[in-house]
Write a protein that holds these residues in place. Structure first.
Motif: not given
Length: 338
Positions: A203-223
């Motif tokens: 949950l605390d991972t900064p956005k700069e370390f998101h790799v192939d997360l879908p941008v439109e569902k980033a928060l939902e996917t991380v949760k």
């Protein structure tokens, strides 16, 4: 950063379980001067030493501000910073690349200085870094790949002792981590606590370390990733890499399997000055570390850090009865989701 603060360290408090924030306004020149002095004899005058030093410094910030705070004290600590950055560079590349090779999509990755989380491991020496790569397979199942690393950046005359020390710290930390993650553990850090910790890190991972997360569902996917981990509904691999960087001898790089069963989950890399220089060059160019082995004609020893089979080969029972599978050294420990 604002108010001339350019070094920040986040440290887990052992009593309150909260986070301590430690900041410093150390002059940037003081930090880069120490790094440049350590880099120059390795890469020579033809390289952009100042740019490389600055890039190493900024990379260390992404792991922990404490690394830079130590590097400011003396040149030997600056060498430690170089070793930590190269260790992360190599281990993260291996973990991400291997996960993709077995058909997983890399959602996020992050690296942590274990000194900032020392209270999680009890007493005794611990390794340097924890690399975490979180992935999903084709059916949306969550995987967490952890790679513990211990690095030494040293001269040839003390290489043998440093390699032994690195190996011992690595093996001790991996052993503590695996024991803590076992459901029937007899140590105070039980599986549920560690699942909570890993979930919080996600949950605390900064956005700069998101790799192939879908941008439109980033928060939902991380949760969802964090919820899967907190609920023990994921698979986990634990591996270790000991990195020994020898900066004053031009022998070839070597890679040694440390596990008794020889499957490569714990390995030790000894990189001599030629490869250290190439690693630094590739780090500066954001090139993949493995290309250096090819250039030096050094065999990769069939490195296979992850024991997970491709999705098509996984037992179908895993989909029907989700489990957390802990795999390290010679042990396979399964904790069935409650």
């Amino acid at each position: 950063l604002e108010r001339d603060i350019n070094v920040v360290r986040y440290k887990v408090d052992s009593r309150s379980r909260g986070v301590e924030l430690i900041s410093s306004n150390l002059p940037m020149d003081m930090l880069t001067d120490h790094l440049e002095a350590a880099i120059l004899p390795i890469v020579g005058t033809g390289a952009d030493i100042k740019a490389l030093a600055l890039k190493l410094l900024k990379h260390s910030y992404s792991i922990s501000g404490y690394i830079a705070l130590r590097a400011a004290r003396r040149e030997n600590n600056a060498r430690e910073l170089i070793g930590l950055c190269l260790s992360d560079f190599d281990a993260t590349d291996v973990a991400v690349r291997r996960a993709r090779e077995i058909g997983e999509t890399v959602m996020l990755r992050a690296t942590y200085l274990l000194d900032d989380y020392a209270s999680w491991f009890g007493t005794g020496p611990i390794a340097d870094l924890l690399v975490m790569v979180v992935t999903q397979d084709a059916v949306g199942r969550t995987y967490v790949h952890l790679v513990v690393t211990e690095s030494k950046f040293c001269k040839d005359s003390i290489m043998t002792d440093e390699a032994k020390s690195s190996r011992q710290q690595l093996e001790s930390t991996v052993q503590k981590l695996v024991r803590s993650l076992k459901a029937d553990t007899d140590v105070p850090f039980d599986t549920a606590v560690w699942c909570d910790r890993l979930a919080d890190l996600v949950l605390d991972t900064p956005k700069e370390f998101h790799v192939d997360l879908p941008v439109e569902k980033a928060l939902e996917t991380v949760k969802k990733l964090a919820d899967d981990i907190r609920d023990s509904n994921f698979e986990l691999t634990v591996n270790g890499m000991s990195h020994v960087f020898v900066y004053d001898n031009q022998e070839k790089a070597t890679r040694t399997v440390l596990d008794a069963d020889g499957d490569g989950r714990l390995i030790q890399d000894v990189s001599w000055s030629l490869r250290v220089r190439s690693l630094l060059t590739n780090f500066a160019k954001d090139a993949e570390p493995e290309a250096i082995y090819d250039a030096l004609e050094v065999e990769l020893c069939g490195l296979d850090l992850f024991s997970g089979a491709p999705l098509a080969e996984k037992p179908s029972a895993l989909e029907e009865n989700p489990q957390v599978t802990h795999k390290c050294s010679e042990e396979v420990v399964e904790s069935v989701k409650e």
